[in-house]
Design a protein around this motif. Structure first.
Motif, PDB file in Angstrom:
ATOM      1  N   UNK A   1      -3.730  -3.530   3.121  1.00 26.46           N
ATOM      2  CA  UNK A   1      -4.240  -2.814   4.524  1.00 26.46           C
ATOM      3  C   UNK A   1      -2.848  -2.410   5.091  1.00 26.46           C
ATOM      4  N   UNK A   2      -3.359  -1.396   5.957  1.00 27.24           N
ATOM      5  CA  UNK A   2      -2.102  -0.475   6.596  1.00 27.24           C
ATOM      6  C   UNK A   2      -2.476  -0.548   8.014  1.00 27.24           C
ATOM      7  N   UNK A   3      -1.537   0.238   8.919  1.00 25.74           N
ATOM      8  CA  UNK A   3      -1.958   0.572   9.902  1.00 25.74           C
ATOM      9  C   UNK A   3      -2.009   2.180  10.252  1.00 25.74           C
ATOM     10  N   UNK A   4      -1.446   2.663   9.602  1.00 27.45           N
ATOM     11  CA  UNK A   4      -1.224   4.379   9.801  1.00 27.45           C
ATOM     12  C   UNK A   4      -0.133   4.608  10.439  1.00 27.45           C
ATOM     13  N   UNK A   5       0.850   3.665  10.698  1.00 26.99           N
ATOM     14  CA  UNK A   5       1.965   4.101  11.453  1.00 26.99           C
ATOM     15  C   UNK A   5       3.255   4.252  10.370  1.00 26.99           C
ATOM     16  N   UNK A   6       3.431   5.363  10.128  1.00 26.06           N
ATOM     17  CA  UNK A   6       4.565   5.779   9.176  1.00 26.06           C
ATOM     18  C   UNK A   6       5.976   5.151   9.452  1.00 26.06           C
ATOM     19  N   UNK A   7       6.475   4.539   8.490  1.00 28.62           N
ATOM     20  CA  UNK A   7       7.591   3.754   8.746  1.00 28.62           C
ATOM     21  C   UNK A   7       8.875   4.994   8.469  1.00 28.62           C
ATOM     22  N   UNK A   8       8.465   5.790   7.382  1.00 25.98           N
ATOM     23  CA  UNK A   8       9.674   6.687   7.135  1.00 25.98           C
ATOM     24  C   UNK A   8       9.070   7.938   6.292  1.00 25.98           C
ATOM     25  N   UNK A   9       9.981   9.147   6.377  1.00 30.96           N
ATOM     26  CA  UNK A   9       9.534  10.288   5.531  1.00 30.96           C
ATOM     27  C   UNK A   9      10.336   9.841   4.224  1.00 30.96           C
ATOM     28  N   UNK A  10       9.599   9.820   3.088  1.00 29.96           N
ATOM     29  CA  UNK A  10      10.505   9.461   1.749  1.00 29.96           C
ATOM     30  C   UNK A  10      10.478  10.914   1.084  1.00 29.96           C
ATOM     31  N   UNK A  11      11.578  11.054   0.178  1.00 29.59           N
ATOM     32  CA  UNK A  11      11.752  12.411  -0.559  1.00 29.59           C
ATOM     33  C   UNK A  11      11.029  12.028  -2.172  1.00 29.59           C
ATOM     34  N   UNK A  12      10.100  13.005  -2.547  1.00 32.95           N
ATOM     35  CA  UNK A  12       9.806  13.086  -3.873  1.00 32.95           C
ATOM     36  C   UNK A  12      10.865  13.219  -4.776  1.00 32.95           C
ATOM     37  N   UNK A  13      11.252  12.194  -5.617  1.00 35.25           N
ATOM     38  CA  UNK A  13      12.283  12.513  -6.663  1.00 35.25           C
ATOM     39  C   UNK A  13      11.897  13.260  -8.007  1.00 35.25           C
ATOM     40  N   UNK A  14      10.651  12.688  -8.635  1.00 37.97           N
ATOM     41  CA  UNK A  14      10.059  13.138  -9.567  1.00 37.97           C
ATOM     42  C   UNK A  14       8.733  12.793  -9.652  1.00 37.97           C
ATOM     43  N   UNK A  15       7.896  13.763 -10.132  1.00 39.64           N
ATOM     44  CA  UNK A  15       6.625  13.486 -10.534  1.00 39.64           C
ATOM     45  C   UNK A  15       6.221  13.994 -11.996  1.00 39.64           C
ATOM     46  N   UNK A  16       6.123  13.009 -12.777  1.00 41.30           N
ATOM     47  CA  UNK A  16       5.947  13.005 -14.317  1.00 41.30           C
ATOM     48  C   UNK A  16       4.456  12.873 -14.631  1.00 41.30           C
ATOM     49  N   UNK A  17       3.957  13.878 -15.385  1.00 40.82           N
ATOM     50  CA  UNK A  17       2.561  13.711 -15.719  1.00 40.82           C
ATOM     51  C   UNK A  17       2.697  13.164 -17.046  1.00 40.82           C
ATOM     52  N   UNK A  18       1.617  12.438 -17.342  1.00 38.82           N
ATOM     53  CA  UNK A  18       1.398  11.742 -18.411  1.00 38.82           C
ATOM     54  C   UNK A  18      -0.278  11.717 -18.646  1.00 38.82           C
ATOM     55  N   UNK A  19      -0.771  12.808 -19.591  1.00 38.99           N
ATOM     56  CA  UNK A  19      -2.194  12.838 -19.629  1.00 38.99           C
ATOM     57  C   UNK A  19      -2.769  13.303 -18.209  1.00 38.99           C
ATOM     58  N   UNK A  20      -3.840  12.605 -17.748  1.00 36.37           N
ATOM     59  CA  UNK A  20      -4.265  12.730 -16.467  1.00 36.37           C
ATOM     60  C   UNK A  20      -3.610  11.921 -15.338  1.00 36.37           C
ATOM     61  N   UNK A  21      -2.758  11.279 -15.705  1.00 43.92           N
ATOM     62  CA  UNK A  21      -2.085  10.099 -14.751  1.00 43.92           C
ATOM     63  C   UNK A  21      -0.719  10.886 -14.407  1.00 43.92           C
ATOM     64  N   UNK A  22       0.090  10.157 -13.480  1.00 44.59           N
ATOM     65  CA  UNK A  22       1.409  10.508 -13.237  1.00 44.59           C
ATOM     66  C   UNK A  22       2.230   9.288 -13.102  1.00 44.59           C
ATOM     67  N   UNK A  23       3.438   9.247 -12.910  1.00 44.78           N
ATOM     68  CA  UNK A  23       4.589   8.453 -12.486  1.00 44.78           C
ATOM     69  C   UNK A  23       5.176   9.136 -11.265  1.00 44.78           C
ATOM     70  N   UNK A  24       5.055   8.642 -10.078  1.00 41.70           N
ATOM     71  CA  UNK A  24       5.778   9.206  -9.018  1.00 41.70           C
ATOM     72  C   UNK A  24       6.883   8.377  -8.441  1.00 41.70           C
ATOM     73  N   UNK A  25       8.290   9.166  -8.542  1.00 40.45           N
ATOM     74  CA  UNK A  25       9.245   8.340  -8.010  1.00 40.45           C
ATOM     75  C   UNK A  25       9.683   9.126  -6.531  1.00 40.45           C
ATOM     76  N   UNK A  26       9.828   8.113  -5.510  1.00 36.68           N
ATOM     77  CA  UNK A  26      10.082   8.546  -4.333  1.00 36.68           C
ATOM     78  C   UNK A  26      11.649   7.857  -3.960  1.00 36.68           C
ATOM     79  N   UNK A  27      12.265   8.539  -3.186  1.00 31.73           N
ATOM     80  CA  UNK A  27      13.690   8.225  -2.496  1.00 31.73           C
ATOM     81  C   UNK A  27      13.223   7.574  -1.479  1.00 31.73           C
ATOM     82  N   UNK A  28      13.680   6.627  -0.758  1.00 34.67           N
ATOM     83  CA  UNK A  28      13.374   5.901   0.769  1.00 34.67           C
ATOM     84  C   UNK A  28      14.501   5.053   0.798  1.00 34.67           C
ATOM     85  N   UNK A  29      14.387   4.503   2.388  1.00 39.02           N
ATOM     86  CA  UNK A  29      15.425   3.430   2.850  1.00 39.02           C
ATOM     87  C   UNK A  29      14.899   2.489   3.155  1.00 39.02           C
TER      88      UNK A  29
END
Length: 188
Positions: A1-29
């Motif tokens: 459950x969330x509130x919709x109040x964004x804590x921060x803007x992260x930055x995508x480091x990598x989006x690696x596709x594996x078939x129909x799925x992905x591994x998403x890596x996001x830099x954050x603080x």
């Protein structure tokens, strides 16, 4: 459950596709503080589970259903994303109840200034639009916002300068897709 109040803007480091799925890596603080494997993080409003992490980033698996219903599959390295940690029972509910279960995509139709605000109009599929009401809540890329106008094919929201500066809606353009989650209370 969330509130919709964004804590921060992260930055995508990598989006690696594996078939129909992905591994998403996001830099954050901020969201990394006390984060552990198995925790949930809303990324542009989609609830994802942390499968690995280090001191600067986390990685989440993105299943085919999430790819079909969100804009996550179209992200690229260096793209900014809205991040939010899950709601804890001791937290205040400053936004609205957001499940993190994105229902589909909308497309930004227009952006226009109105005083200090930016009015954003989003073309929306009819199956979602039927749950959107004027002065009701909506989560756009995970951002809790109030609907200001509804038409037969779109709805509008008004962004204060803080929201425009601290979330992805501040720099998205006409034609960009956004993840939509209608108000859970309104649906029921």
């Amino acid at each position: 459950m969330f509130t919709g109040l964004v804590a921060e803007l992260g930055t995508v480091q990598k989006l690696a596709q594996q078939g129909e799925s992905y591994h998403l890596t996001v830099a954050a603080v901020k969201v990394l503080q006390n984060l552990k494997i198995g925790d949930s993080v809303a990324v542009n409003g989609a609830c994802l589970t942390v499968v690995s992490m280090d001191d600067t980033a986390f990685t989440a698996d993105v299943m085919p259903e999430t790819v079909r219903l969100t804009n996550i599959g179209s992200l690229h390295a260096s793209d900014r994303v809205n991040l939010e940690r899950t709601l804890r029972l001791c937290d205040g509910l400053d936004g609205h109840i957001v499940s993190g279960h994105v229902e589909g995509l909308g497309v930004i139709a227009s952006r226009r200034p109105e005083g200090i605000a930016m009015v954003v109009t989003i073309n929306t599929p009819p199956e979602l639009l039927k749950y959107i009401i004027k002065k009701g809540s909506i989560a756009i890329d995970g951002i809790s916002l109030t609907v200001t106008q509804v038409t037969e094919s779109s709805f509008s929201v008004s962004l204060i300068p803080h929201t425009a500066k601290e979330t992805t809606l501040g720099f998205k353009d006409v034609g960009d897709s956004v993840n939509l989650e209608t108000d859970i209370i309104g649906k029921y």
